[in-house]
Motif scaffolding. Sequence first.
Motif, PDB file in Angstrom:
ATOM      1  N   UNK A 188       0.957  -1.387  -0.288  1.00 36.51           N
ATOM      2  CA  UNK A 188       0.043   0.326  -0.292  1.00 36.51           C
ATOM      3  C   UNK A 188       0.223   1.105   0.023  1.00 36.51           C
ATOM      4  N   UNK A 189       1.065   2.062  -1.046  1.00 37.57           N
ATOM      5  CA  UNK A 189       1.337   3.058  -1.593  1.00 37.57           C
ATOM      6  C   UNK A 189       1.782   3.987  -0.259  1.00 37.57           C
ATOM      7  N   UNK A 190       2.499   4.164   0.529  1.00 37.11           N
ATOM      8  CA  UNK A 190       2.333   5.160   1.418  1.00 37.11           C
ATOM      9  C   UNK A 190       1.975   4.959   2.786  1.00 37.11           C
ATOM     10  N   UNK A 191       1.349   3.067   2.951  1.00 39.52           N
ATOM     11  CA  UNK A 191       1.048   2.858   4.292  1.00 39.52           C
ATOM     12  C   UNK A 191      -0.202   3.601   4.959  1.00 39.52           C
ATOM     13  N   UNK A 192      -0.196   3.095   6.140  1.00 38.46           N
ATOM     14  CA  UNK A 192      -1.230   3.203   7.060  1.00 38.46           C
ATOM     15  C   UNK A 192      -1.117   5.133   6.938  1.00 38.46           C
ATOM     16  N   UNK A 193      -0.786   5.684   7.375  1.00 39.65           N
ATOM     17  CA  UNK A 193      -0.528   7.095   7.141  1.00 39.65           C
ATOM     18  C   UNK A 193      -1.444   7.783   6.454  1.00 39.65           C
ATOM     19  N   UNK A 194      -0.325   6.871   5.048  1.00 36.61           N
ATOM     20  CA  UNK A 194      -1.279   7.836   3.764  1.00 36.61           C
ATOM     21  C   UNK A 194      -3.023   7.306   3.808  1.00 36.61           C
ATOM     22  N   UNK A 195      -3.229   6.324   4.027  1.00 37.84           N
ATOM     23  CA  UNK A 195      -4.757   6.018   4.114  1.00 37.84           C
ATOM     24  C   UNK A 195      -5.300   6.773   5.155  1.00 37.84           C
ATOM     25  N   UNK A 196      -4.795   6.991   5.826  1.00 37.55           N
ATOM     26  CA  UNK A 196      -5.551   8.105   7.136  1.00 37.55           C
ATOM     27  C   UNK A 196      -5.810   9.795   6.205  1.00 37.55           C
ATOM     28  N   UNK A 197      -4.651  10.241   5.476  1.00 34.05           N
ATOM     29  CA  UNK A 197      -4.013  11.381   5.226  1.00 34.05           C
ATOM     30  C   UNK A 197      -5.236  11.733   4.030  1.00 34.05           C
ATOM     31  N   UNK A 198      -6.021  10.176   3.461  1.00 35.44           N
ATOM     32  CA  UNK A 198      -6.596  10.533   2.391  1.00 35.44           C
ATOM     33  C   UNK A 198      -7.862  10.447   2.578  1.00 35.44           C
ATOM     34  N   UNK A 199      -8.467  11.195   4.225  1.00 37.94           N
ATOM     35  CA  UNK A 199      -9.392  10.713   4.528  1.00 37.94           C
ATOM     36  C   UNK A 199     -10.834   9.508   4.953  1.00 37.94           C
ATOM     37  N   UNK A 200      -9.221   8.478   5.288  1.00 39.23           N
ATOM     38  CA  UNK A 200     -10.483   6.910   4.905  1.00 39.23           C
ATOM     39  C   UNK A 200     -10.680   6.238   6.685  1.00 39.23           C
ATOM     40  N   UNK A 201     -11.071   5.939   6.989  1.00 38.92           N
ATOM     41  CA  UNK A 201     -12.014   5.346   8.209  1.00 38.92           C
ATOM     42  C   UNK A 201     -10.588   4.054   8.844  1.00 38.92           C
ATOM     43  N   UNK A 202     -10.101   4.767   9.760  1.00 37.61           N
ATOM     44  CA  UNK A 202      -9.755   3.145   9.915  1.00 37.61           C
ATOM     45  C   UNK A 202     -10.888   2.067  11.274  1.00 37.61           C
ATOM     46  N   UNK A 203     -10.518   0.585  11.206  1.00 35.93           N
ATOM     47  CA  UNK A 203     -11.409  -0.213  12.035  1.00 35.93           C
ATOM     48  C   UNK A 203      -9.941  -0.188  13.072  1.00 35.93           C
ATOM     49  N   UNK A 204     -11.230  -0.225  14.119  1.00 36.22           N
ATOM     50  CA  UNK A 204     -10.583  -0.410  15.688  1.00 36.22           C
ATOM     51  C   UNK A 204     -10.313  -1.820  15.914  1.00 36.22           C
ATOM     52  N   UNK A 205      -9.773  -3.027  17.802  1.00 35.30           N
ATOM     53  CA  UNK A 205     -10.759  -4.137  17.591  1.00 35.30           C
ATOM     54  C   UNK A 205      -9.516  -4.652  17.570  1.00 35.30           C
ATOM     55  N   UNK A 206      -9.699  -5.672  18.394  1.00 33.57           N
ATOM     56  CA  UNK A 206      -8.930  -7.589  18.598  1.00 33.57           C
ATOM     57  C   UNK A 206      -8.454  -7.548  17.364  1.00 33.57           C
ATOM     58  N   UNK A 207      -6.930  -8.105  16.819  1.00 32.71           N
ATOM     59  CA  UNK A 207      -6.533  -8.506  15.284  1.00 32.71           C
ATOM     60  C   UNK A 207      -6.716  -9.328  15.638  1.00 32.71           C
ATOM     61  N   UNK A 208      -7.266  -9.655  13.673  1.00 34.07           N
ATOM     62  CA  UNK A 208      -7.637 -10.697  13.359  1.00 34.07           C
ATOM     63  C   UNK A 208      -6.406 -11.512  12.853  1.00 34.07           C
ATOM     64  N   UNK A 209      -6.644 -12.905  13.113  1.00 35.21           N
ATOM     65  CA  UNK A 209      -4.966 -13.825  12.887  1.00 35.21           C
ATOM     66  C   UNK A 209      -5.656 -14.230  11.389  1.00 35.21           C
ATOM     67  N   UNK A 210      -6.711 -14.253  11.029  1.00 33.76           N
ATOM     68  CA  UNK A 210      -6.584 -14.555   9.450  1.00 33.76           C
ATOM     69  C   UNK A 210      -6.691 -14.317   8.729  1.00 33.76           C
TER      70      UNK A 210
END
Length: 225
Positions: free
Chosen positions: A202-224
Amino acid sequence: MTEFREEPIYRQLARIGRTLASPVRLRLLDVLDQRERTVEQLSEAADIPLKNTSAQLQQLRAAHLVTSRRDGTRIYYRLADERVSRFLGELQDFAAERLADLREAVSEHLGEVAVLEAVTAEELAGRLTDPDIVIVDVRSAADHALGHVPGAVSVPLAELRDRLDELPGDVEIVAYCGGPYCVVSPEAVRLLRDHGFRARPLDGGLARWRRTGNRLQTGSPLSGP
């Protein structure tokens, strides 16, 4: 010729310039852009001596680029707001356009990433429900739990080689890490490709994802997947 007199307006503008005119402070901002941390955590993550980290944080606070909160005896630092993150992204992009030396330094740090055909945040946002794509978060499980691309599964890079059999071989895999200078996702993509997977970072990683206005999901890590 009239002698130039420093005006209060430009003196105040210069405060931001002086604060950013430090590789150490820019590094700290880059790390804080991923998540809030204590001074000790920030020192370890940025690989900067603890005493220096604390001193640099005070300068960043004075320029209102970072803020803090207390939790018991611990003090956590974070970026002042999302505008600081967006400003960092614009600065990084602008500098990359203007400075060939920066582009060369990034290439030396990350390796030849052009051949990895990075996915843009905009493209990925349009494919979140695509059944032919699996999004893999190769950061730590703790970072994943604090916020990740919706639907991303947590497979930290250190575990990736031992968990390859958990990933489907008939889909495209998009791997991401923290930010534009993070080496983890390019390493993950190269590993996946070496084992026959179709993978892109993913170009720019999670920082670029956030900077372009996209939402984040939170919670316990998905394992698969």
